[in-house]
Design a protein around this motif. Structure first.
Motif, PDB file in Angstrom:
ATOM      1  N   GLU A  62     -12.405 -12.105  81.772  1.00 59.54           N
ATOM      2  CA  GLU A  62     -13.304 -12.439  82.887  1.00 59.54           C
ATOM      3  C   GLU A  62     -14.177 -11.240  83.262  1.00 59.54           C
ATOM      4  O   GLU A  62     -15.361 -11.392  83.567  1.00 59.54           O
ATOM      5  CB  GLU A  62     -12.508 -12.917  84.112  1.00 59.54           C
ATOM      6  CG  GLU A  62     -11.797 -14.248  83.926  1.00 59.54           C
ATOM      7  CD  GLU A  62     -12.705 -15.365  83.382  1.00 59.54           C
ATOM      8  OE1 GLU A  62     -13.896 -15.432  83.738  1.00 59.54           O
ATOM      9  OE2 GLU A  62     -12.210 -16.167  82.566  1.00 59.54           O
ATOM     10  N   ALA A  63     -13.571 -10.062  83.208  1.00 60.03           N
ATOM     11  CA  ALA A  63     -14.345  -8.855  83.544  1.00 60.03           C
ATOM     12  C   ALA A  63     -15.483  -8.657  82.545  1.00 60.03           C
ATOM     13  O   ALA A  63     -16.600  -8.289  82.926  1.00 60.03           O
ATOM     14  CB  ALA A  63     -13.423  -7.628  83.557  1.00 60.03           C
ATOM     15  N   CYS A  64     -15.221  -8.919  81.258  1.00 59.24           N
ATOM     16  CA  CYS A  64     -16.277  -8.795  80.235  1.00 59.24           C
ATOM     17  C   CYS A  64     -17.393  -9.790  80.540  1.00 59.24           C
ATOM     18  O   CYS A  64     -18.585  -9.444  80.483  1.00 59.24           O
ATOM     19  CB  CYS A  64     -15.720  -9.070  78.829  1.00 59.24           C
ATOM     20  SG  CYS A  64     -14.644  -7.776  78.204  1.00 59.24           S
ATOM     21  N   VAL A  65     -17.012 -11.027  80.864  1.00 62.57           N
ATOM     22  CA  VAL A  65     -18.012 -12.070  81.132  1.00 62.57           C
ATOM     23  C   VAL A  65     -18.861 -11.676  82.346  1.00 62.57           C
ATOM     24  O   VAL A  65     -20.099 -11.724  82.302  1.00 62.57           O
ATOM     25  CB  VAL A  65     -17.312 -13.431  81.344  1.00 62.57           C
ATOM     26  CG1 VAL A  65     -18.295 -14.481  81.859  1.00 62.57           C
ATOM     27  CG2 VAL A  65     -16.659 -13.903  80.044  1.00 62.57           C
ATOM     28  N   GLN A  66     -18.195 -11.246  83.407  1.00 68.30           N
ATOM     29  CA  GLN A  66     -18.928 -10.892  84.637  1.00 68.30           C
ATOM     30  C   GLN A  66     -19.815  -9.662  84.442  1.00 68.30           C
ATOM     31  O   GLN A  66     -20.912  -9.592  84.987  1.00 68.30           O
ATOM     32  CB  GLN A  66     -17.949 -10.602  85.799  1.00 68.30           C
ATOM     33  CG  GLN A  66     -17.077 -11.775  86.217  1.00 68.30           C
ATOM     34  CD  GLN A  66     -17.897 -13.029  86.523  1.00 68.30           C
ATOM     35  OE1 GLN A  66     -18.981 -12.944  87.086  1.00 68.30           O
ATOM     36  NE2 GLN A  66     -17.394 -14.201  86.115  1.00 68.30           N
ATOM     37  N   ALA A  67     -19.328  -8.713  83.650  1.00 67.10           N
ATOM     38  CA  ALA A  67     -20.056  -7.440  83.519  1.00 67.10           C
ATOM     39  C   ALA A  67     -21.137  -7.493  82.438  1.00 67.10           C
ATOM     40  O   ALA A  67     -21.955  -6.585  82.337  1.00 67.10           O
ATOM     41  CB  ALA A  67     -19.066  -6.319  83.188  1.00 67.10           C
ATOM     42  N   GLY A  68     -21.105  -8.530  81.596  1.00 66.23           N
ATOM     43  CA  GLY A  68     -22.069  -8.594  80.492  1.00 66.23           C
ATOM     44  C   GLY A  68     -21.634  -7.754  79.296  1.00 66.23           C
ATOM     45  O   GLY A  68     -22.447  -7.371  78.462  1.00 66.23           O
ATOM     46  N   THR A  69     -20.329  -7.490  79.206  1.00 65.15           N
ATOM     47  CA  THR A  69     -19.791  -6.728  78.062  1.00 65.15           C
ATOM     48  C   THR A  69     -19.578  -7.695  76.907  1.00 65.15           C
ATOM     49  O   THR A  69     -18.879  -8.699  77.047  1.00 65.15           O
ATOM     50  CB  THR A  69     -18.448  -6.071  78.462  1.00 65.15           C
ATOM     51  OG1 THR A  69     -18.712  -5.180  79.531  1.00 65.15           O
ATOM     52  CG2 THR A  69     -17.815  -5.322  77.298  1.00 65.15           C
ATOM     53  N   GLN A  70     -20.157  -7.368  75.759  1.00 64.95           N
ATOM     54  CA  GLN A  70     -20.232  -8.383  74.699  1.00 64.95           C
ATOM     55  C   GLN A  70     -19.131  -8.308  73.646  1.00 64.95           C
ATOM     56  O   GLN A  70     -18.922  -9.278  72.927  1.00 64.95           O
ATOM     57  CB  GLN A  70     -21.583  -8.211  74.008  1.00 64.95           C
ATOM     58  CG  GLN A  70     -22.400  -9.480  73.965  1.00 64.95           C
ATOM     59  CD  GLN A  70     -23.453  -9.358  72.884  1.00 64.95           C
ATOM     60  OE1 GLN A  70     -24.186  -8.369  72.858  1.00 64.95           O
ATOM     61  NE2 GLN A  70     -23.527 -10.336  71.989  1.00 64.95           N
ATOM     62  N   PHE A  71     -18.441  -7.150  73.550  1.00 64.23           N
ATOM     63  CA  PHE A  71     -17.520  -7.009  72.420  1.00 64.23           C
ATOM     64  C   PHE A  71     -16.102  -6.691  72.913  1.00 64.23           C
ATOM     65  O   PHE A  71     -15.889  -5.715  73.628  1.00 64.23           O
ATOM     66  CB  PHE A  71     -18.020  -5.922  71.464  1.00 64.23           C
ATOM     67  CG  PHE A  71     -19.422  -6.225  70.996  1.00 64.23           C
ATOM     68  CD1 PHE A  71     -19.662  -7.245  70.086  1.00 64.23           C
ATOM     69  CD2 PHE A  71     -20.510  -5.534  71.525  1.00 64.23           C
ATOM     70  CE1 PHE A  71     -20.950  -7.563  69.689  1.00 64.23           C
ATOM     71  CE2 PHE A  71     -21.803  -5.836  71.131  1.00 64.23           C
ATOM     72  CZ  PHE A  71     -22.026  -6.865  70.213  1.00 64.23           C
ATOM     73  N   LEU A  72     -15.166  -7.539  72.493  1.00 63.90           N
ATOM     74  CA  LEU A  72     -13.777  -7.384  72.931  1.00 63.90           C
ATOM     75  C   LEU A  72     -12.842  -7.455  71.722  1.00 63.90           C
ATOM     76  O   LEU A  72     -12.814  -8.447  70.997  1.00 63.90           O
ATOM     77  CB  LEU A  72     -13.423  -8.495  73.934  1.00 63.90           C
ATOM     78  CG  LEU A  72     -11.951  -8.629  74.331  1.00 63.90           C
ATOM     79  CD1 LEU A  72     -11.418  -7.359  74.986  1.00 63.90           C
ATOM     80  CD2 LEU A  72     -11.751  -9.819  75.282  1.00 63.90           C
ATOM     81  N   VAL A  73     -12.080  -6.374  71.552  1.00 67.01           N
ATOM     82  CA  VAL A  73     -11.078  -6.316  70.475  1.00 67.01           C
ATOM     83  C   VAL A  73      -9.708  -6.368  71.131  1.00 67.01           C
ATOM     84  O   VAL A  73      -9.412  -5.550  72.013  1.00 67.01           O
ATOM     85  CB  VAL A  73     -11.213  -5.000  69.662  1.00 67.01           C
ATOM     86  CG1 VAL A  73     -10.171  -4.942  68.559  1.00 67.01           C
ATOM     87  CG2 VAL A  73     -12.621  -4.865  69.087  1.00 67.01           C
ATOM     88  N   TYR A  74      -8.866  -7.285  70.692  1.00 68.83           N
ATOM     89  CA  TYR A  74      -7.544  -7.450  71.299  1.00 68.83           C
ATOM     90  C   TYR A  74      -6.449  -7.023  70.321  1.00 68.83           C
ATOM     91  O   TYR A  74      -6.459  -7.447  69.159  1.00 68.83           O
ATOM     92  CB  TYR A  74      -7.342  -8.918  71.693  1.00 68.83           C
ATOM     93  CG  TYR A  74      -5.938  -9.206  72.182  1.00 68.83           C
ATOM     94  CD1 TYR A  74      -5.443  -8.556  73.308  1.00 68.83           C
ATOM     95  CD2 TYR A  74      -5.096 -10.093  71.506  1.00 68.83           C
ATOM     96  CE1 TYR A  74      -4.142  -8.788  73.752  1.00 68.83           C
ATOM     97  CE2 TYR A  74      -3.805 -10.332  71.947  1.00 68.83           C
ATOM     98  CZ  TYR A  74      -3.331  -9.679  73.068  1.00 68.83           C
ATOM     99  OH  TYR A  74      -2.056  -9.904  73.497  1.00 68.83           O
TER     100      TYR A  74
END
Ligand code: NAD
Ligand code: 5JK
Length: 369
Positions: free
Chosen positions: A114-126
């Protein structure tokens, strides 16, 4: 290498950056990601070693925070280009409650998304885990399988259940629109059992061996293969994935990758002896010293004692029904998906990985060397 327009522009966030794997990811990023401008390290417990990183050319920002607190995660993610989410509660010994494991591993991951979506962060590695697949509760072997090998992934233990749920959340979030309208690109890395400098369970086995006069007693048949991967190579995979996700979003987005290298296929204990042997320990027995039914009984007894003693103290030995099942079930991977999708080759050979790990054991307090 980065093109000059992108040089030193990027802000990365590593959650769990002070953990066993997280520290290696942090150090690897600083050594091998030339586009880094700022590296944020978010963890519940910050390590003193972070101070030494603050003198380099990259701005290192240490953030003490909790992934279960959405506002803390949102503040850390704001302005980041890439998030590497390794924070997690790794507990297969019954130290934490199932609710806490779920809160950290599942709700914490949801907060990161959710934080990525809200902040406009496009790349997430889990950082996922092999445990998302198996060994399953039926004890089916997974023999040198890959990401497409059919396997009944059914779990009851809170840790694999939480990792499986969190991985699904991350993969389903791939393609969601982030603030600004661009799509979120996500992927999940599934390490097998990680080893190397800083590995707590290796430390525990070493000290147990010293207490037992330089001996460890075989509990698992030598024929049971357990997948292992060197921490430096797992960290390198994270760095590469994060780097390539932008250019290869269509191929890599929503994908899972096992973490692999050239570490040999061996039983859990025989593999540990690759490091503990040169440090003066001996594994006694070519077969398990206790019959399997007795180990099952002892594991069940430990589980009962844990439950009975819980109001008074935390009793969490290494042997319990779950750890016995994992150690006694063949689970190994053989794949080249990471090589095909983003050009991964292990950075450390087996010989390097082994030497580095042995040196670390030898440097441990109480070492016989
Ligand atoms: N160790 C392995 O063999 C292995 C194998 C496969 C996958 N993994 C995964 O790799 C990741 C890292 O594992 P590790 O072995 O380095 O474990 P670790 O316990 O050493 O590191 C986890 C880090 O997360 C932090 N953390 C825990 N709860 C947190 C919270 N609520 N908020 C913020 N930070 C928190 C811890 O403080 C710690 O620094 C985990 O997600 C784990 O599931 C580990
Ligand atoms: C028979 C017993 C005495 C043996 C005890 C060994 C046991 C504590 C070890 C064996 C296998 C280990 C797990 C395995 O390497 C992979 C993972 C995945 C990772 O996501 C978290 C750690 C975990 C579960 C290891 C935990 C320790 C285990 C069970």
């Amino acid at each position: 290498m980065a093109d000059s327009a992108q040089a030193q522009k990027l802000v990365y966030l590593v959650t769990g950056g002070c953990g066993f794997l997280g520290e290696h990811v942090v150090r690897m990023l600083l050594q091998r990601e030339p586009r880094l401008r700022e590296l944020r390290i978010f963890d519940l417990h910050l390590g003193p070693w972070l101070e030494e990183l603050k003198t380099g050319p990259v701005q290192v920002t240490a953030i003490q925070g909790d992934v279960t607190q959405a506002h803390e995660v949102a503040a850390a993610v704001a302005g980041a280009h890439v998030v590497i989410h390794t924070a997690g509660l790794v507990d297969v010994f019954g130290r934490a409650s199932p609710e806490t494991i779920h809160e950290v591993n599942v709700q914490g991951t949801q907060n990161v998304i959710e934080a990525c979506v809200q902040a406009g962060t496009q790349f997430l590695v889990y950082t996922s885990s092999m445990e998302v697949v198996g060994p399953n509760i039926k004890g089916h072997p997974f023999y040198r399988g890959n990401e497409d090998t059919p396997y009944e992934a059914i779990h009851r233990h809170p840790y694999p259940c939480s990792k499986a749920l969190a991985e699904r959340l991350v993969l389903e979030a791939n393609g969601r629109k982030v603030r600004g309208g661009l799509p979120l690109v996500t992927c999940a890395l599934r390490p097998t059992g990680i080893y190397g400098e800083g590995h707590q369970i290796m430390r525990d086995f070493y000290h147990q061996g010293l207490r037992l006069g330089g001996r460890l007693f075989r509990a698992v048949p030598a024929s049971v293969e357990h997948g292992r991967v060197y921490v430096g190579n797992v960290a390198w995979m994270h760095v590469l994935v994060a780097r390539e996700l932008e250019q290869r979003a269509a191929l890599m987005g929503g994908q899972v990758y096992f973490c692999y290298d050239k570490s040999p296929y061996k039983s859990y204990e025989d593999f540990n002896m690759e490091f503990l042997g040169p440090c003066g320990l001996r594994l006694v027995g070519t077969r398990p010293l206790l019959p399997y039914w007795l180990l099952v009984f002892l594991a069940a007894l430990n589980a009962l004692l844990q439950w009975l003693l819980r109001p008074l103290l935390l009793y969490a030995p290494l042997l319990n029904p779950y750890t016995l099942a994992v150690a006694n079930t063949t689970f190994t991977v053989s794949t080249n998906k990471a090589q095909r999708h983003f050009g991964y080759e292990p950075l450390f050979s087996w010989e390097d990985s082994r030497t580095r790990t042995i040196r670390w054991v030898q440097a441990m307090e109480g070492s016989v060397q």
